[in-house]
Design a protein around this motif. Structure first.
Motif, PDB file in Angstrom:
ATOM      1  N   GLY A 202      25.104  39.686  42.163  1.00  0.00           N
ATOM      2  CA  GLY A 202      25.160  38.251  42.410  1.00  0.00           C
ATOM      3  C   GLY A 202      26.198  37.504  41.592  1.00  0.00           C
ATOM      4  O   GLY A 202      26.337  36.286  41.757  1.00  0.00           O
ATOM      5  N   VAL A 203      26.925  38.214  40.714  1.00  0.00           N
ATOM      6  CA  VAL A 203      27.919  37.532  39.891  1.00  0.00           C
ATOM      7  C   VAL A 203      29.308  37.692  40.501  1.00  0.00           C
ATOM      8  O   VAL A 203      29.539  38.556  41.349  1.00  0.00           O
ATOM      9  CB  VAL A 203      27.911  38.065  38.443  1.00  0.00           C
ATOM     10  CG1 VAL A 203      26.533  37.891  37.821  1.00  0.00           C
ATOM     11  CG2 VAL A 203      28.353  39.517  38.382  1.00  0.00           C
ATOM     12  N   SER A 204      30.229  36.864  40.062  1.00  0.00           N
ATOM     13  CA  SER A 204      31.573  36.835  40.640  1.00  0.00           C
ATOM     14  C   SER A 204      32.413  38.019  40.172  1.00  0.00           C
ATOM     15  O   SER A 204      32.134  38.639  39.136  1.00  0.00           O
ATOM     16  CB  SER A 204      32.271  35.537  40.242  1.00  0.00           C
ATOM     17  OG  SER A 204      32.506  35.518  38.841  1.00  0.00           O
ATOM     18  N   GLU A 205      33.460  38.317  40.945  1.00  0.00           N
ATOM     19  CA  GLU A 205      34.407  39.361  40.539  1.00  0.00           C
ATOM     20  C   GLU A 205      35.087  38.996  39.225  1.00  0.00           C
ATOM     21  O   GLU A 205      35.440  39.877  38.436  1.00  0.00           O
ATOM     22  CB  GLU A 205      35.447  39.583  41.628  1.00  0.00           C
ATOM     23  CG  GLU A 205      34.959  40.407  42.791  1.00  0.00           C
ATOM     24  CD  GLU A 205      34.501  41.799  42.357  1.00  0.00           C
ATOM     25  OE1 GLU A 205      35.262  42.491  41.657  1.00  0.00           O
ATOM     26  OE2 GLU A 205      33.370  42.192  42.722  1.00  0.00           O
ATOM     27  N   GLU A 206      35.254  37.723  38.980  1.00  0.00           N
ATOM     28  CA  GLU A 206      35.862  37.264  37.723  1.00  0.00           C
ATOM     29  C   GLU A 206      35.028  37.717  36.531  1.00  0.00           C
ATOM     30  O   GLU A 206      35.562  38.006  35.458  1.00  0.00           O
ATOM     31  CB  GLU A 206      35.987  35.736  37.750  1.00  0.00           C
ATOM     32  CG  GLU A 206      36.684  35.150  36.532  1.00  0.00           C
ATOM     33  CD  GLU A 206      36.782  33.640  36.591  1.00  0.00           C
ATOM     34  OE1 GLU A 206      37.468  33.065  35.728  1.00  0.00           O
ATOM     35  OE2 GLU A 206      36.177  33.027  37.492  1.00  0.00           O
ATOM     36  N   TYR A 207      33.717  37.785  36.718  1.00  0.00           N
ATOM     37  CA  TYR A 207      32.818  38.247  35.653  1.00  0.00           C
ATOM     38  C   TYR A 207      32.731  39.772  35.624  1.00  0.00           C
ATOM     39  O   TYR A 207      32.681  40.384  34.561  1.00  0.00           O
ATOM     40  CB  TYR A 207      31.425  37.654  35.874  1.00  0.00           C
ATOM     41  CG  TYR A 207      30.408  38.033  34.823  1.00  0.00           C
ATOM     42  CD1 TYR A 207      30.338  37.350  33.615  1.00  0.00           C
ATOM     43  CD2 TYR A 207      29.519  39.092  35.033  1.00  0.00           C
ATOM     44  CE1 TYR A 207      29.405  37.697  32.652  1.00  0.00           C
ATOM     45  CE2 TYR A 207      28.587  39.445  34.079  1.00  0.00           C
ATOM     46  CZ  TYR A 207      28.529  38.739  32.882  1.00  0.00           C
ATOM     47  OH  TYR A 207      27.612  39.094  31.921  1.00  0.00           O
ATOM     48  N   ARG A 208      32.756  40.407  36.806  1.00  0.00           N
ATOM     49  CA  ARG A 208      32.571  41.849  36.898  1.00  0.00           C
ATOM     50  C   ARG A 208      33.765  42.639  36.367  1.00  0.00           C
ATOM     51  O   ARG A 208      33.608  43.652  35.689  1.00  0.00           O
ATOM     52  CB  ARG A 208      32.305  42.252  38.352  1.00  0.00           C
ATOM     53  CG  ARG A 208      30.957  41.841  38.876  1.00  0.00           C
ATOM     54  CD  ARG A 208      30.882  41.979  40.400  1.00  0.00           C
ATOM     55  NE  ARG A 208      31.052  43.341  40.860  1.00  0.00           N
ATOM     56  CZ  ARG A 208      30.042  44.163  41.136  1.00  0.00           C
ATOM     57  NH1 ARG A 208      28.796  43.748  40.993  1.00  0.00           N
ATOM     58  NH2 ARG A 208      30.273  45.388  41.585  1.00  0.00           N
ATOM     59  N   GLN A 209      34.978  42.188  36.678  1.00  0.00           N
ATOM     60  CA  GLN A 209      36.164  42.982  36.360  1.00  0.00           C
ATOM     61  C   GLN A 209      36.361  43.240  34.867  1.00  0.00           C
ATOM     62  O   GLN A 209      36.702  44.374  34.479  1.00  0.00           O
ATOM     63  CB  GLN A 209      37.403  42.355  36.987  1.00  0.00           C
ATOM     64  CG  GLN A 209      37.462  42.491  38.500  1.00  0.00           C
ATOM     65  CD  GLN A 209      37.332  43.928  38.967  1.00  0.00           C
ATOM     66  OE1 GLN A 209      37.950  44.838  38.404  1.00  0.00           O
ATOM     67  NE2 GLN A 209      36.519  44.166  39.992  1.00  0.00           N
ATOM     68  N   PRO A 210      36.165  42.243  33.977  1.00  0.00           N
ATOM     69  CA  PRO A 210      36.303  42.544  32.548  1.00  0.00           C
ATOM     70  C   PRO A 210      35.294  43.583  32.053  1.00  0.00           C
ATOM     71  O   PRO A 210      35.587  44.355  31.138  1.00  0.00           O
ATOM     72  CB  PRO A 210      36.078  41.187  31.882  1.00  0.00           C
ATOM     73  CG  PRO A 210      36.431  40.186  32.928  1.00  0.00           C
ATOM     74  CD  PRO A 210      35.990  40.800  34.217  1.00  0.00           C
ATOM     75  N   LEU A 211      34.102  43.603  32.672  1.00  0.00           N
ATOM     76  CA  LEU A 211      33.115  44.610  32.298  1.00  0.00           C
ATOM     77  C   LEU A 211      33.565  46.002  32.737  1.00  0.00           C
ATOM     78  O   LEU A 211      33.488  46.965  31.964  1.00  0.00           O
ATOM     79  CB  LEU A 211      31.761  44.273  32.936  1.00  0.00           C
ATOM     80  CG  LEU A 211      31.061  43.013  32.431  1.00  0.00           C
ATOM     81  CD1 LEU A 211      29.822  42.721  33.267  1.00  0.00           C
ATOM     82  CD2 LEU A 211      30.682  43.151  30.955  1.00  0.00           C
ATOM     83  N   ILE A 212      34.059  46.093  33.954  1.00  0.00           N
ATOM     84  CA  ILE A 212      34.548  47.384  34.456  1.00  0.00           C
ATOM     85  C   ILE A 212      35.718  47.876  33.609  1.00  0.00           C
ATOM     86  O   ILE A 212      35.866  49.086  33.376  1.00  0.00           O
ATOM     87  CB  ILE A 212      34.942  47.262  35.939  1.00  0.00           C
ATOM     88  CG1 ILE A 212      33.692  47.019  36.793  1.00  0.00           C
ATOM     89  CG2 ILE A 212      35.665  48.522  36.423  1.00  0.00           C
ATOM     90  CD1 ILE A 212      33.980  46.703  38.246  1.00  0.00           C
ATOM     91  N   ALA A 213      36.528  46.953  33.125  1.00  0.00           N
ATOM     92  CA  ALA A 213      37.684  47.332  32.300  1.00  0.00           C
ATOM     93  C   ALA A 213      37.261  48.044  31.016  1.00  0.00           C
ATOM     94  O   ALA A 213      38.032  48.828  30.449  1.00  0.00           O
ATOM     95  CB  ALA A 213      38.513  46.098  31.966  1.00  0.00           C
ATOM     96  N   MET A 214      36.043  47.775  30.528  1.00  0.00           N
ATOM     97  CA  MET A 214      35.558  48.421  29.308  1.00  0.00           C
ATOM     98  C   MET A 214      35.043  49.831  29.554  1.00  0.00           C
ATOM     99  O   MET A 214      34.827  50.601  28.616  1.00  0.00           O
ATOM    100  CB  MET A 214      34.427  47.585  28.682  1.00  0.00           C
ATOM    101  CG  MET A 214      34.813  46.196  28.240  1.00  0.00           C
ATOM    102  SD  MET A 214      33.373  45.365  27.513  1.00  0.00           S
ATOM    103  CE  MET A 214      33.753  43.653  27.881  1.00  0.00           C
ATOM    104  N   VAL A 215      34.814  50.194  30.825  1.00  0.00           N
ATOM    105  CA  VAL A 215      34.315  51.523  31.164  1.00  0.00           C
ATOM    106  C   VAL A 215      35.482  52.503  31.148  1.00  0.00           C
ATOM    107  O   VAL A 215      36.545  52.229  31.709  1.00  0.00           O
ATOM    108  CB  VAL A 215      33.653  51.514  32.561  1.00  0.00           C
ATOM    109  CG1 VAL A 215      33.149  52.908  32.907  1.00  0.00           C
ATOM    110  CG2 VAL A 215      32.519  50.503  32.612  1.00  0.00           C
ATOM    111  N   GLN A 216      35.285  53.660  30.517  1.00  0.00           N
ATOM    112  CA  GLN A 216      36.377  54.630  30.414  1.00  0.00           C
ATOM    113  C   GLN A 216      36.532  55.440  31.706  1.00  0.00           C
ATOM    114  O   GLN A 216      37.616  55.549  32.256  1.00  0.00           O
ATOM    115  CB  GLN A 216      36.122  55.565  29.222  1.00  0.00           C
ATOM    116  CG  GLN A 216      36.095  54.850  27.884  1.00  0.00           C
ATOM    117  CD  GLN A 216      37.349  54.024  27.648  1.00  0.00           C
ATOM    118  OE1 GLN A 216      38.464  54.546  27.703  1.00  0.00           O
ATOM    119  NE2 GLN A 216      37.181  52.733  27.402  1.00  0.00           N
TER     120      GLN A 216
END
Length: 256
Positions: A202-216
């Motif tokens: 339910g959250v925006s891509e703007e919020y999701r992408q920085p989290l994904i960036a932390m995943v190796q």
């Protein structure tokens, strides 16, 4: 432990990680009691697996509600062999807000009550039931799987309450395993990273992408089925006990 014909309790089992665990357990031959506060979703899970799943509206942080859910499960299925605690809240709030005002104590306490006290409440009541089971050939009577978070280790800004609650879950894993070892009950904790649950969808891509960036690796959110499969593996592997497993794509959370 072979899941076929075993009985599991899954809190937060009407959605997200909990629902995926329910589905994995049913597929492996288990019967499951879903404990959740969402009646519509819980009844839907029950209807999807007639005879295999029952729904109980349970507030995990309330002693009487939890006891009633455990008793109803025993009445329906005759035993409890597995408890998976997925129920939780993700309250966010800095220790001091932007106006230098303290985080309301009730907000901190609510998070602790549900995430930590609720987890212990269900675990201890389920263990009481498990202790009455006949041991299998390896001396096993049951297994408890609790859900922490990577925030227990590297909590972000605004996660003091959440990280404290999940750190408590990690902290009680070994002593609880030691408490229950004499009964043949194992205790494990899973610390998920970022998963593609309904809350995160339910959250925006703007919020999701920085989290994904932390995943190796792999560069994505975790799939709830991956959590569920880990629960199945923990149940099946009797030598897993007293430990916390991170399932997170090697994420290390930044401060914010």
């Amino acid at each position: 432990m072979n899941l076929n014909n075993l009985v599991a309790v899954v809190t937060g089992g009407a959605s997200g990680l909990g629902l995926s665990t329910v589905e994995q357990f049913v597929a492996a031959g288990a019967k499951v009691a879903v404990f959740d506060m969402n009646e519509d979703a819980g009844k839907a899970a029950e209807a999807a697996h007639p005879g295999k799943v029952i729904f109980q509206k349970v507030n995990v942080a309330d002693a009487a509600s939890a006891r009633a859910g455990i008793d109803a499960t025993l009445a329906a299925f005759g035993a409890i062999h597995i408890a998976v605690n997925c129920a939780g809240v993700g309250t966010a709030g800095k220790t001091l807000d932007r106006d230098s005002k303290a985080l309301p104590l009730e907000a901190f306490a609510k998070t602790i009550n549900i995430n930590l006290i609720g987890t212990f409440n269900i675990s201890s009541l389920a263990a009481e039931a498990m202790a009455k089971n006949a041991p299998d050939e390896d001396g096993q009577r049951g297994v408890i799987i609790n859900t922490a978070s990577v925030a227990a280790f590297d909590g972000q800004t605004g996660q003091a309450a959440y990280s404290a609650s999940k750190g408590g879950v990690v902290g009680m894993t070994l002593p609880m395993a030691r408490d229950l070892g004499r009964y043949g009950i194992r205790v494990m904790t899973i610390a998920p990273g970022i998963f593609d649950t309904p809350m995160m969808q339910g959250v925006s891509e703007e919020y999701r992408q920085p989290l994904i960036a932390m995943v190796q690796n792999p560069k994505r959110f975790g799939a709830p089925a991956e959590y569920g499969r880990l629960c199945v593996s923990i149940v099946e592997n009797n030598y897993l006990n007293g430990e916390t497993i991170r399932i997170d794509g090697s994420i290390r959370m930044q401060a914010k």
